[in-house]
Design a protein around this motif. Sequence first.
Motif, PDB file in Angstrom:
ATOM      1  N   ARG A  37       0.832  -1.189   0.000  1.00  0.00           N
ATOM      2  CA  ARG A  37       0.000   0.000   0.000  1.00  0.00           C
ATOM      3  C   ARG A  37       0.871   1.244   0.000  1.00  0.00           C
ATOM      4  N   VAL A  92      -3.582   3.663  -1.346  1.00  0.00           N
ATOM      5  CA  VAL A  92      -3.849   2.864  -2.541  1.00  0.00           C
ATOM      6  C   VAL A  92      -3.197   1.509  -2.326  1.00  0.00           C
ATOM      7  N   PRO A 116      -7.978   2.173  -4.444  1.00  0.00           N
ATOM      8  CA  PRO A 116      -7.897   3.079  -3.306  1.00  0.00           C
ATOM      9  C   PRO A 116      -8.824   2.684  -2.165  1.00  0.00           C
ATOM     10  N   THR A 118     -10.160   4.321   1.506  1.00  0.00           N
ATOM     11  CA  THR A 118     -10.232   5.495   2.379  1.00  0.00           C
ATOM     12  C   THR A 118     -11.029   5.119   3.619  1.00  0.00           C
TER      13      THR A 118
END
Length: 121
Positions: A37, A92, A116, A118
């Motif tokens: 990531r 990401v 992605p 979040t």
Amino acid sequence: VQLQASGGGLVQAGGSLRLSCAASGRTFSRYIMGWFRQAPGKEREFVATISWSGGSANYADSVKGRFTISRDNAKNTVYLQMNSLKPEDTAVYYCAAGSTPSHASYEYDYWGQGTPVTVSS
């Protein structure tokens, strides 16, 4: 081998997501698979890796106990189940294929495009 990652999105802290990475080609089962990531402004970091058979997995300390990597060689797919998500998991996420089980990104030869994630507080 070509890799296609999916499953990212927006989730509240404490929630869960499952990422998938579909691979093309007949040799998927020969590859070590990993997840990495990259958060904004930070370097790409190791998350998890899994052996050819799926019998062995290794995790970054930051995700141990919360994330689970698995693979289905019949479907040419590797998964990352992410539970108890935290805002610091925002990044990401990339899947990768290589020949050596490693935490180092340079050991992996093939990369997906990234999906992605979040996590809101």
